[in-house]
Design an enzyme around this catalytic site. Structure first.
Site, PDB file in Angstrom:
ATOM      1  N   ASN A 142       0.956  -1.347   0.010  1.00 39.33           N
ATOM      2  CA  ASN A 142       0.046   0.081  -0.051  1.00 39.33           C
ATOM      3  C   ASN A 142       0.966   1.153   0.028  1.00 39.33           C
ATOM      4  O   ASN A 142       1.958   1.205   0.744  1.00 39.33           O
ATOM      5  CB  ASN A 142      -0.695   0.104   1.179  1.00 39.33           C
ATOM      6  CG  ASN A 142      -2.211   0.864   1.208  1.00 39.33           C
ATOM      7  OD1 ASN A 142      -2.790   1.052   2.289  1.00 39.33           O
ATOM      8  ND2 ASN A 142      -2.223   1.452   0.022  1.00 39.33           N
ATOM      9  N   TYR A 195      -5.895  15.370  -2.869  1.00 38.02           N
ATOM     10  CA  TYR A 195      -6.089  14.376  -1.610  1.00 38.02           C
ATOM     11  C   TYR A 195      -5.642  15.178  -0.598  1.00 38.02           C
ATOM     12  O   TYR A 195      -4.550  16.178  -0.413  1.00 38.02           O
ATOM     13  CB  TYR A 195      -5.281  13.181  -1.819  1.00 38.02           C
ATOM     14  CG  TYR A 195      -5.119  12.571  -0.371  1.00 38.02           C
ATOM     15  CD1 TYR A 195      -6.232  11.900   0.124  1.00 38.02           C
ATOM     16  CD2 TYR A 195      -3.904  12.176   0.062  1.00 38.02           C
ATOM     17  CE1 TYR A 195      -6.033  11.269   1.267  1.00 38.02           C
ATOM     18  CE2 TYR A 195      -3.747  11.342   1.226  1.00 38.02           C
ATOM     19  CZ  TYR A 195      -4.759  10.903   1.748  1.00 38.02           C
ATOM     20  OH  TYR A 195      -4.757  10.222   3.023  1.00 38.02           O
ATOM     21  N   GLU A 198     -10.793  13.142   5.990  1.00 32.19           N
ATOM     22  CA  GLU A 198     -10.020  12.663   5.009  1.00 32.19           C
ATOM     23  C   GLU A 198     -10.712  12.781   3.614  1.00 32.19           C
ATOM     24  O   GLU A 198     -11.974  12.443   3.581  1.00 32.19           O
ATOM     25  CB  GLU A 198      -9.518  11.457   4.927  1.00 32.19           C
ATOM     26  CG  GLU A 198      -8.528  10.792   3.951  1.00 32.19           C
ATOM     27  CD  GLU A 198      -8.254   9.302   4.130  1.00 32.19           C
ATOM     28  OE1 GLU A 198      -7.173   8.967   3.823  1.00 32.19           O
ATOM     29  OE2 GLU A 198      -9.272   8.504   4.489  1.00 32.19           O
ATOM     30  N   TYR A 216     -10.929  13.062  -0.816  1.00 32.37           N
ATOM     31  CA  TYR A 216     -10.641  12.586  -2.320  1.00 32.37           C
ATOM     32  C   TYR A 216     -11.333  13.408  -3.319  1.00 32.37           C
ATOM     33  O   TYR A 216     -12.733  13.209  -3.217  1.00 32.37           O
ATOM     34  CB  TYR A 216     -10.533  11.348  -2.296  1.00 32.37           C
ATOM     35  CG  TYR A 216      -9.591  10.192  -1.595  1.00 32.37           C
ATOM     36  CD1 TYR A 216      -8.463   9.741  -2.219  1.00 32.37           C
ATOM     37  CD2 TYR A 216      -9.981  10.036  -0.359  1.00 32.37           C
ATOM     38  CE1 TYR A 216      -7.794   9.062  -1.503  1.00 32.37           C
ATOM     39  CE2 TYR A 216      -8.941   9.160   0.240  1.00 32.37           C
ATOM     40  CZ  TYR A 216      -7.912   8.801  -0.315  1.00 32.37           C
ATOM     41  OH  TYR A 216      -6.989   7.600   0.407  1.00 32.37           O
ATOM     42  N   GLU A 220      -2.034   6.932  -5.570  1.00 33.64           N
ATOM     43  CA  GLU A 220      -2.168   5.660  -4.506  1.00 33.64           C
ATOM     44  C   GLU A 220      -2.454   4.451  -5.112  1.00 33.64           C
ATOM     45  O   GLU A 220      -3.051   4.074  -5.922  1.00 33.64           O
ATOM     46  CB  GLU A 220      -3.283   6.087  -3.776  1.00 33.64           C
ATOM     47  CG  GLU A 220      -3.568   5.129  -2.564  1.00 33.64           C
ATOM     48  CD  GLU A 220      -4.724   5.881  -1.555  1.00 33.64           C
ATOM     49  OE1 GLU A 220      -4.892   5.030  -0.592  1.00 33.64           O
ATOM     50  OE2 GLU A 220      -5.357   6.950  -1.746  1.00 33.64           O
TER      51      GLU A 220
END
Length: 289
Positions: A72, A105, A114, A116, A206
Site C-alpha cells: 500500500n 487528496y 480525509e 478525495y 495511490e
C-alpha cells in the site's frame, strides 16, 4: 531522497482508503516514507514497504512514482496547508494495473476529515463502497459525491474514527484543472462539512496491491496563485450544480442490518433496507448498518 529522522508520524500518511484486510507484508527496498518541502512545494510520501516502490521529487511541482505489485502506498506534491478556494492544474501520465487512484487528496481537523477528489482510478470505484450524496457538475464534468466512515483507522492524528468525503469523476482523465472550492461547496450543500483547520492538499497517486507508474506535475491556477490562501476565487469562473440523491426506494430485494452489501468481488445484494445504509468496512467488505 533524504528520509526525515522523525518520519513525521509513521501513521500520518498511512491513511489509505484503499486498504483492506492487512496482508502479511515482507519489506522490500524502495524510497523510505517522508514528507516535507521541495522546490517550493509540499510533498508527502508513505509506503508500507510491501512493494518495490520509488518516489522521486522533480523540479517545482513534478514528482514520479513507480511501484510493483504488493503493498500500500500514496504520495504526491501540493501545498501545506490546503485551503477552501484553490484551483489546481495538473498534467502528466498515469498507468496502473489493479487498484489505484489519481486524486486531489487532503485532510482537515476540527473535525478530522480525509477527502478525495478522484480524477482517475483503477479496478475499484470508491463510490461503490460509500453512501451516495448526489452528484456535482464541475468544469463540465459529473462527479459522484459520497461519504464513508473509517472506524479506528490510521490518520494524521493516530488511530481515530473519522469521515471520508469523495467526489469521483465519471469521465476519467489524467490532466486538467480542478476547482477544489466548487467541490467543497457542493459537499457542504450535501451536509458534508470539512474541518476548520486544513492540513496538506496534494495531487496524489495511490496504489493498493497493484502496479503502475505516474509522472505528475501540479500547479496553482488560483487567482493570485503565488499566495492563493488570501485571494478568493471569483464566483463567475465556475458553474456548479448539485443533484440531491434519490429518495425513491430501490427496486428488488434489500439486504438486512449487518448484512454484506458490497466490496471488491462482491456480487450479492448492494442495497440496504431502510433505515440502514451500506458502509465501507474495508475494501473487501461493506455492511448495512
Amino acid at each position: 531522497m533524504v528520509s526525515f529522522a522523525s518520519l513525521f508520524l509513521v501513521v500520518s500518511t498511512a491513511i489509505c482508503a484503499l486498504a483492506g484486510p492487512s496482508p502479511n507484508i515482507t519489506a522490500r527496498a524502495g524510497t523510505p516514507s517522508s514528507e516535507g518541502t521541495h522546490d517550493g512545494f509540499f510533498y508527502s510520501w508513505w509506503t508500507d514497504n510491501g512493494a518495490q516502490a520509488t518516489y522521486t521529487n522533480g523540479a517545482k511541482g513534478n514528482y514520479v512514482i513507480t511501484w510493483g505489485s504488493g503493498g500500500n502506498l500514496v504520495g504526491g506534491k501540493g501545498w501545506n496547508p490546503g485551503n477552501n478556494d484553490r484551483v489546481i492544474t495538473y498534467t502528466g501520465s498515469y498507468q496502473y494495473n489493479g487498484n489505484s487512484y489519481l486524486a486531489i487528496y487532503g485532510w482537515t481537523r476540527n473535525p478530522l476529515i480525509e477527502y478525495y477528489i478522484v480524477e482517475n482510478f483503477g479496478s475499484y470505484n470508491p463510490s461503490s463502497g460509500a453512501s451516495g450524496k448526489g452528484t456535482v457538475t464541475v468544469d463540465s464534468a459529473v462527479y459522484d459525491m459520497a461519504q464513508s466512515t473509517r472506524t479506528n483507522q490510521p490518520s494524521i492524528d493516530g488511530t481515530k474514527t473519522f469521515q471520508q468525503y469523495w467526489s469521483i469523476r465519471r469521465n476519467k482523465r489524467t490532466g486538467g484543472t480542478v476547482d477544489v472550492g466548487a467541490h467543497f461547496r457542493a459537499w457542504a450543500n450535501a451536509g458534508m462539512r470539512l474541518g476548520t483547520d486544513h492540513y496538506y492538499q496534494i495531487v496524489a497517486c495511490e496504489g493498493y496491491h497493484s502496479s503502475g507508474t505516474c509522472n505528475i506535475t501540479v500547479s496553482d491556477n488560483s487567482s493570485g496563485g503565488s499566495n492563493p490562501g488570501t485571494t478568493p476565487i471569483p464566483t463567475q469562473t465556475t458553474t456548479t450544480s448539485v443533484t440531491a440523491p434519490s429518495t425513491t426506494a430501490p427496486a428488488g430485494p434489500l439486504q438486512t442490518q449487518y448484512g454484506q452489501c458490497g466490496g471488491q468481488g462482491w456480487s450479492g445484494l448492494t442495497q440496504c433496507a431502510s433505515p440502514y445504509t451500506c458502509n465501507q468496512v474495508n475494501q473487501w467488505y461493506h455492511q448495512c448498518s
